[in-house]
Motif scaffolding. Structure first.
Motif, short mmCIF file in Angstrom:
data_model
loop_
_atom_site.label_atom_id
_atom_site.label_comp_id
_atom_site.label_asym_id
_atom_site.label_seq_id
_atom_site.Cartn_x
_atom_site.Cartn_y
_atom_site.Cartn_z
N GLY A 73 36.59 31.88 51.83
CA GLY A 73 36.79 30.83 52.84
C GLY A 73 37.64 31.31 54.00
O GLY A 73 37.34 31.02 55.16
N LEU A 74 38.71 32.05 53.68
CA LEU A 74 39.54 32.61 54.76
C LEU A 74 38.76 33.60 55.61
O LEU A 74 38.88 33.60 56.84
N SER A 80 34.39 33.10 62.06
CA SER A 80 33.98 32.10 63.05
C SER A 80 34.88 32.13 64.27
O SER A 80 34.45 31.78 65.38
N GLY A 81 36.12 32.53 64.10
CA GLY A 81 37.01 32.66 65.25
C GLY A 81 36.83 33.95 66.01
O GLY A 81 37.05 34.02 67.21
N LEU A 82 36.41 35.02 65.30
CA LEU A 82 36.24 36.32 65.95
C LEU A 82 34.90 36.47 66.67
O LEU A 82 34.78 37.31 67.55
N ALA A 83 33.92 35.68 66.29
CA ALA A 83 32.59 35.78 66.92
C ALA A 83 32.64 35.60 68.44
O ALA A 83 31.99 36.37 69.17
N PHE A 91 39.49 33.35 71.42
CA PHE A 91 39.45 33.16 69.97
C PHE A 91 39.20 31.69 69.64
O PHE A 91 39.77 30.80 70.23
N LEU A 92 38.32 31.44 68.69
CA LEU A 92 37.94 30.09 68.21
C LEU A 92 37.21 29.24 69.24
O LEU A 92 37.19 28.02 69.13
N THR A 111 29.65 27.69 65.51
CA THR A 111 30.81 28.24 64.82
C THR A 111 31.75 27.17 64.27
O THR A 111 32.44 27.45 63.29
N PRO A 112 31.84 25.95 64.84
CA PRO A 112 32.67 24.93 64.18
C PRO A 112 32.18 24.61 62.76
O PRO A 112 33.00 24.36 61.87
N LEU A 113 30.87 24.63 62.55
CA LEU A 113 30.34 24.40 61.21
C LEU A 113 30.73 25.55 60.28
O LEU A 113 31.09 25.33 59.12
N LEU A 114 30.71 26.77 60.79
CA LEU A 114 31.12 27.94 60.00
C LEU A 114 32.62 27.86 59.67
O LEU A 114 33.03 28.17 58.55
#
Length: 137
Positions: A73-74, A80-83, A91-92, A111-114
């Protein structure tokens, strides 16, 4: 705990609680709910199962260690923040794609879903580590 009523009820409640957990998770990035609340409901369902049967049976139902859930999970939330950084954004920052599906029409993924998936796994894992350690004592 050796309650016939609770053992009978958990057979019906367990799938319903997990289904409502997934519903809360999927609804959360647009409306109230999300990874935190969904993870709590999922860990509550597994905790009820562990109380009615035993911790070993609950671990078999879970199929993965709660500590692995925390780590994955971490890692998912971090990814999702690094994408967005790969695209030169902060970031994010939220990124979205539209996917067409024959059965469901247009699906809006991002990415919010991820990130919510990462939170879901972390909350479920941490809660179950606590519950399992208390029930094993």
């Amino acid at each position: 705990m050796d309650s016939v009523i609770l053992k009978t009820a958990i057979r019906f409640l367990f799938p319903l609680l997990l289904l409502s957990s997934v519903f809360l998770f999927l609804r959360g990035h647009n409306e109230p709910g999300g990874g935190f609340v969904g993870g709590l409901v999922a860990s509550g369902a597994i905790a009820l199962y562990a109380m009615t049967h035993d911790v070993a049976a609950a671990r078999r139902v879970l199929r993965v260690s709660p500590r692995v859930l925390i780590g994955s999970g971490l890692l998912t939330a971090l990814c999702s923040g690094l994408a967005p950084l790969a695209l030169g954004r902060p970031f994010l920052t939220g990124l979205w794609i539209n996917v067409r599906s024959d059965g469901m029409g247009k699906i809006h993924l991002g990415t919010p879903l991820l990130f919510d998936l990462g939170v879901y796994c972390v909350v479920t894992g941490v809660s179950l580590v606590f519950v399992f350690s208390l029930l094993e004592e």
